[in-house]
Design an enzyme around this catalytic site. Sequence first.
Site: not given
Length: 935
Positions: A30-31, A35, A167
């Site tokens: 799904i993604g 990394f 982030d």
Amino acid sequence: MASTPSKSSRSSKEAYSEVAIGPYTRLDHIGKGSFATVYRGVQTKSRTFVAIKSVNLGKLNRKLKDNLAMEIDILKYLLHPHIVALLDCLETNSHIHLIMEYCALGDLSQFIKRRDSLKDHSYTRHMISKYPNVSGGALNEVIVRHFLKQLASALRFLRDKNLIHRDIKPQNLLLCPAPKPAPTQSEAEPQIVPLKGSETSFTPAVGLETLPLLKLADFGFARSLPATSLAETLCGSPLYMAPEILRYEKYDAKADLWSVGTVLYEMVVGKPPFRATNHVELLRKIETARDRIKFPEENPASDDIKALVRGLLKFNPVVRMTFADFFENDIITGPIPGLAAEDVPIPDRPPSPEVIPTESAEPQSVSDTIYPRNNDAEPKEDRYPPPHRYVPHNDRPQTPTSSSPMRRTRSGDRPSSAKQIPPAAAPPRPEAVSHATAPGRQELIGRHSSEQQAPGTVPVYKNVDKLKEERELAAQEVAFERDYVVVEKRAVEVNAFADQLAYDPRFHGKQTGALPRRQTTPALPTTQASSQNSPRKAVQVVSGRSRADSAHNRHASYERRYGQSPTSATSAISKALNMASGRLFGVGFSPPLNIAKGGRSPPLAYNPFPAYPTGHAGLLTMGDGARAQASPDEDTRTVKELEECATRSDVVYGFAEVKYKQLIPLAPSSQSYNSPNAPGTNFEEGELTPDAAVTLSEEALVLYVKALSLLAKSMDIAGAWWMRKNRAEALGESSFSRLEPVSIRINKVVQWVRSRFNEVLEKAEFVRLKLLEAQRRLPTDHPSHPNNLSLESAGSGTSVDVMVSPGVTAEKLMYDRALEMSRAAAINELTSEDLPGCEIAYVTAIRMLEAVLETDEVQPSGKGTDKVTLDGVQGEEREVLLKLVSKIRMRLATLRQKLAVLAKRQTPPSSGKMIPSNLAHATPATPATGMATPR
């Protein structure tokens, strides 16, 4: 979100094999991040859904492994409704599998981009009917305030634990279906039940229960940072980075508030407040804005939302809104205006023993009213039937795993933390197109396809502006496709020091302007806009320098010149390497390769230090241009030492470029130094076998790393000089005015060093990935296969634990090459063939041997080096090398005498003054360093 796919399209997506990972079953992909790859999965027994984040350990360097370990340690103790919980952690030989809570609606970035299709999705259809997206904006302000409240709740939880995320971006804000399903949802629709990290995992602490639940994810860059501490590592995503991070300055937790401001702006407007094709241009736009955050005229955002955005997006972190002010803002603490009738809180609801009020700061909102829990009801995961597709456990391929010491208990197996509320029983929810656990950006399908303009209302110039905006957005997304930018502390220090010198007014008293900051990016020709790739590249380390032999005339400026003509790339070093390659590489290469097949070597992008130009400039010039007597004071010695160290690095770089050019026969300007699968790197290797690719990759990698170490030492030399000058000036012992020629020269070398280091770093990372790829293609019984290499043979100087074949070292390669070049030059000298080329070969061999003898650290004066080990060179070996260098210098001195005689014979008698050539200016080497002061 996109509408639920049809059965035909879904069947094609289900063409995957189920893999057992411990007590879980991995389903479809799904993604994908930099990394890690994210899969949808289920707990094998309960068939409740999870997200499995599989991290490939082979792609991680030591720093990223530390980040992963820190992420796991942090997530173990983060139990909050608006933070994605870590359910389990399993480790195999090649991967670490993080079992995370499953967020079926994907991330906020896709939610915003596909806002026009939300009305067609079963999860969001009812939400859009109540709160439609208005023209001129992104999301309805009710939805914006709802998401902002939940993000603020997560940040308050982190601040209470002295954590900084570093982030925050829409891609790391994941969405789950509304805890309280819409009455229009049918129970016959596909059902999905996520595995819960706790009883309150899907019960919102703030906001509305009828809107999607927001969860903060991806704590790979998070760290403990008390309120009084400062951090200095550059990490995060450039579009959402605070300017103090972009400027390589120390920063505190307020950097997260800038990111919150950019996310809030994007939720309101539909795009980030600042966009650019690289982080330097992004910083320039932020600085140019001068805290003036503009909203489109047609945007309907309220004044208090705009004021909050402007308070968060203050360039100076000192005047930026504080966390206390943010948490106490009326938008965070007050009710949400404009609610639909069914979402308006009931003010006079009588209390009940089973109703537990929340501790939120907005008592009148629906989010503060938690529905009573039915203690007799079964857990949610037991109320729903399992998915239709099921493969027996024995029929699935097995992946042996070893569970880590941490395994998170679920549901009622652990005590609840503060502010955890028992959830209400909710009806079934249908399945959505998923995108969970902070996957990387996916391709945008049909961008702007649903955007329509009212006929006859849009002038032509608006269409042109729209097209320009779309092009800018496309360029920005290409440049920032990678999720992360990670720069090691050394990189931050080097670039910050170079910037400090570049903008110091004391260096520009007689110059037209400061050096451009764009040289902060890696100096890759014609692709400077995209050269700052990292991350999603793994890790970046920055530092650098280089210089030319003192026996040759050269320009005083060290600014790079990226000419495309062959002459601009030709230098003494490239000539010497090419000469040695033509005669000796047939037997010197291992395995033998024809250098002609790789094209020009070094490649056209190679610009040596300082390019051995024909012009003449002295080391020091006074204001009137007259030559100054270079006294052997401390500053002159610093310039000499700095340039010599930089020159040695440049010789090593030129040698590495020969290997690189044979490994990658395309011009570096057409390469992407991120991944072996990046565009432009899937070349046909032809006769280059995996064994040859491994050999070339190993040799290029160790040479690049050696060049980086020499460049780093150059910056250390300049840094020590800078500290001494500032200290002396503060004490009134010296002034920069009388040292302007020296300081200007050092500044130019520092800028060259920074640019070269960034370039070498990018190429070293690319070669590392090529080496890993080539090693995997070797037969399993090959000595260089990763399974047959021990940790003792790992390259100690690389940025990651790359396994190289035993005996492959930069020092050995450089020694062999210097010996070959000097021998070939001696033969040519005896036959009087190409005497200028012989001189170049001698000088290059001397520089290469000096680089072998060079230590990585700046040694204090007077420190003995006899019978000690210096960077792998033993004391006895050092004596042998010094004797070899001395012999080559003797031959070089003899050759220069011969060249001087020849030059004198060719001088016309009428000339009253001989005009020295590049070679005639050469002076004998000094005994201390083997180098005369450059002229």
